[in-house]
Design an enzyme around this catalytic site. Structure first.
Site, PDB file in Angstrom:
ATOM      1  N   ILE A 179       0.682  -1.462   0.533  1.00 19.75           N
ATOM      2  CA  ILE A 179       0.018   0.158  -0.272  1.00 19.75           C
ATOM      3  C   ILE A 179       0.817   1.328   0.266  1.00 19.75           C
ATOM      4  CG2 ILE A 179      -1.835   1.495   1.186  1.00 19.75           C
ATOM      5  CD1 ILE A 179      -2.922  -1.052   2.272  1.00 19.75           C
ATOM      6  N   ALA A 231       8.453   2.488   8.280  1.00 18.05           N
ATOM      7  CA  ALA A 231       7.482   1.208   8.252  1.00 18.05           C
ATOM      8  C   ALA A 231       7.221   1.799   6.976  1.00 18.05           C
ATOM      9  CB  ALA A 231       6.384   0.696   8.929  1.00 18.05           C
ATOM     10  N   ASP A 255       0.491  13.779  17.704  1.00 16.45           N
ATOM     11  CA  ASP A 255       1.277  13.761  16.884  1.00 16.45           C
ATOM     12  C   ASP A 255      -0.719  13.683  15.509  1.00 16.45           C
ATOM     13  OD1 ASP A 255       2.878  13.876  14.160  1.00 16.45           O
ATOM     14  OD2 ASP A 255       3.052  12.087  14.352  1.00 16.45           O
ATOM     15  N   GLY A 289       6.946   4.259   4.000  1.00  8.08           N
ATOM     16  CA  GLY A 289       7.774   5.393   4.514  1.00  8.08           C
ATOM     17  C   GLY A 289       9.006   5.154   5.391  1.00  8.08           C
TER      18      GLY A 289
END
Length: 662
Positions: A24, A30, A141, A27
């Protein structure tokens, strides 16, 4: 190039359970895959830490903390985490697969949203954060990349990798703080402090961005953005989008106030304020079209990534003088890879927007936000004509047969009934528990606010029962197994076990629980048990007694005697107890085991002949043979003239030999 040809995990089954089907997103921390749980036959998202980070304890800790935090919340607006584990060099999270896109995708393509759409996104985000804040957790975050919008319209908050308990040290180290530059609260930048109000600040910035299509603070470097957070208020969104209601300006100003004391205390309080603002606005104000300007298609900059930043507040001069960003990325995103969280799962790591479907759309959530992707002009003209023709036919047949569901979220039950009555609709009441909506106020409606409904249709109004609470049952005196079962049946979680002496409660039974019996707690709350070790018993001294006698005495004292398999030499006679554990005077509980070791009798060894030796030489010879030595002096010439056991005879090892010196 087809990434499946380059990715060795595609087609691999992790942990004998998760078959990796497609990548998918990638980053900095991960890679996220679509996978099939072969055990439960369901599609999920598999977030796999980059192998280069597996040996870094801080990254693994953050990775596992994300799993525990999200699993602890179990909220419909939080991306669910099903499992966490490792397989060889792969550390992974098994997560809920959310088919859709991120709020960043929407803003990049559409720009500013209608006020109604912005509030429709903000409210479930606040519901998720409110659940976290009530649980004592801070996300730290919050940003559009971490807000997922499913094809079914559901909004979910992702990436709890930076979550911390309220009051816990929240900086990455003594002199740094983690977060995303564009959404950091001033106190995070200046002091490294992040409580629930830091999440509230980030939500205020996100609301401004949804209403205007751009961030409130911009700069050539992240350091300049940090400086603006510290020195400048978030501007009113109506300054960028004239005509926005003053209530929205006030909402942004309050939630994104530089002084944390001026903000709502947490997301629950802000959610209530958002509901009040929505109720104060007319349908025309909520549905006002934003400017046609679209968001930028450029990839996110460094200020959009989760980073480790120095706590010292930057100065205007330093921001201008620095040639590069004043931050160190946790790990740079690979060139060409996006940095938003994955539309398929959520969490640290990048994502590409969802694959377009047959007519070029990127996912149904965009349609809920009033957006259509651009198409070639001829195709657009044909489509518009077809839509208009169909709409006219439908309108001709069913004119006057449909209306829209009124907005009643947050209203009292009586107010909601009146609003539905005024719309000419029937209503039905349902009730459910809610952690974020106070008792007696509306949690949701079916159909939802603004959705099409027949003019004589029925609206199901779900009213809050308030937070669900469970009373801790009294399990005092129950066996631990029975107590665990009863706690679980009550909807609570059996927790840790400690043991203590008790004169009143039988060994193995529960003395008390924490929380105590009768206290009300949320379902799923862990209940700790204190279990009785039985009455306190002083261990008797059985050393030197015959084996049978020693066992009988220990049994009579309420203890269990266990005989060590091997016998040992000792000063005690053969067949008697040479030593015991625990020893005399120790405290034990009823039924505890005392181990006794039986003697083989003394170990007989030959005694050295030391007559005629000097005193020091004689002492050394006897001690080397494992004897104790006692010296008696008659004269002081220093020569041994006699010994208690003659040389060559045998004596027990460790026994005392007396020598006479003259």
């Amino acid at each position: 190039m087809d990434t499946t040809l380059r990715d060795p995990l595609i087609g691999h089954v992790l942990d004998g359970r998760y078959r990796v089907e497609a990548r998918i997103a990638v980053g900095g921390m991960a890679t996220v895959y679509r996978a099939l749980d072969t055990r439960l036959d369901r599609v999920l998202a598999l977030k796999v830490m980059h192998p280069s980070l597996v040996d870094d304890a801080s990254f693994v800790d953050r990775f596992i903390r994300e799993a525990k935090s999200a699993a602890r919340l179990a909220h419909p607006n939080v991306v669910g985490v099903f499992d966490q584990g490792s397989d060889g060099g792969c550390v992974y999270l098994a997560m809920e697969y959310v088919e859709g896109c991120t709020l960043r995708d929407v803003l990049r393509e559409r720009g500013a949203l209608q006020p109604r759409a912005a509030l429709d996104v903000l409210e479930p985000v606040l519901a998720a954060l409110g659940a976290a804040h009530l649980a004592g957790l801070v996300h730290r975050d919050v940003k559009p990349e971490n807000v997922l919008i499913g094809d079914d319209g559901r909004v979910k908050v992702a990436d709890f990798g930076l979550v911390r308990a309220v009051g816990q040290q929240t900086s990455a180290s003594t002199g740094s703080v983690m977060g995303t530059v564009s959404y950091l609260a001033p106190e995070q930048i200046e002091h490294g402090v992040a409580d629930a109000r830091a999440d509230v600040y980030a939500c205020g910035v996100v609301l401004y961005e949804m209403l205007t299509g751009s961030k409130p603070h911009a700069g050539g470097t992240p350091a300049q953005v940090l400086y603006q957070h510290l020195q400048e208020d978030v501007p009113a969104p109506s300054g960028a989008v004239p005509g926005l209601p003053a209530a929205l300006d006030e909402l942004v100003a309050r939630s994104a106030a530089r002084d944390p004391e001026r903000r709502p205390a947490d997301a629950v309080e802000l959610l209530a304020e958002v509901g009040a603002v929505r109720r104060s606005l007319t349908d025309e104000q909520l549905d006002a079209l934003p400017p046609a300007a679209r968001g930028t298609d450029t990839p996110p900059g460094a200020e959009d990534r989760t980073t480790v930043l120095p706590r010292r507040a930057p100065t205007a001069g330093s921001a201008a003088d620095e040639g590069g960003p004043e931050h160190t990325s946790v790990l740079p995103t690979p060139v060409g890879e996006p940095s938003a969280p994955p539309g398929g799962a959520g969490g640290t790591g990048g994502t590409a927007p969802p694959e377009p479907d047959a007519d070029g759309r990127r996912g149904r959530p965009f349609r809920r936000l009033g957006w259509r992707p651009r198409r070639p002009v001829p195709a657009l003209v044909v489509t518009v004509l077809l839509v208009l023709g169909t709409a006219l036919g439908v309108w001709y047949v069913s004119a006057g047969q449909f209306t829209r569901t009124p907005g009643v979220l947050g209203l009292t039950e009586a107010e909601a009934k009146r609003a539905v009555d005024r719309a000419g609709l029937e209503w039905r009441i349902a009730r459910e528990h809610s952690e974020t909506v106070e008792r007696g106020r509306v949690v949701s409606t079916v159909p939802g606010r603004g959705e099409r409904i027949r003019a004589n249709g029925t609206v199901t109004i779900t009213v809050s029962r308030g937070p669900e609470r469970v009373e801790v049952p009294d399990v005092t005196g129950d066996t631990l197994a029975d107590a665990r079962r009863r706690i679980g049946d009550a909807g609570l979680e059996p927790g840790m076990v400690t043991r203590e002496f008790s004169e009143d409660v039988a060994r193995g039974s529960v003395v008390r629980t924490d929380p105590a019996a009768g206290e009300a707690r949320r379902p799923g709350t862990a209940v700790a048990f204190t279990v009785s070790k039985g009455a306190r018993i002083e261990v008797p001294d059985v050393v030197g007694e015959a084996e049978g006698t020693a066992r009988q005495r220990l049994t009579e004292a309420g203890l269990t005697a266990e005989v060590a398999p091997e016998r040992v030499f000792s000063r005690e006679e053969a067949g008697t107890v040479a030593r015991q554990s625990p020893g005399e005077g120790s405290v034990a509980a009823e039924g505890d085991t005392v181990t006794i070791t039986v003697s083989k009798g003394p170990d007989m060894v030959a005694v050295p002949d030391v007559e005629g030796m000097g005193e020091d030489e004689a002492v050394r010879a006897l001690e080397d043979a494992d004897f104790e030595v006692k010296v008696r002096r008659v004269f002081f010439t220093g020569t041994v003239f006699d010994q208690s056991v003659d040389g060559g005879e045998r004596a027990p090892r460790g026994s005392t030999i007396t020598i006479w010196v003259r």
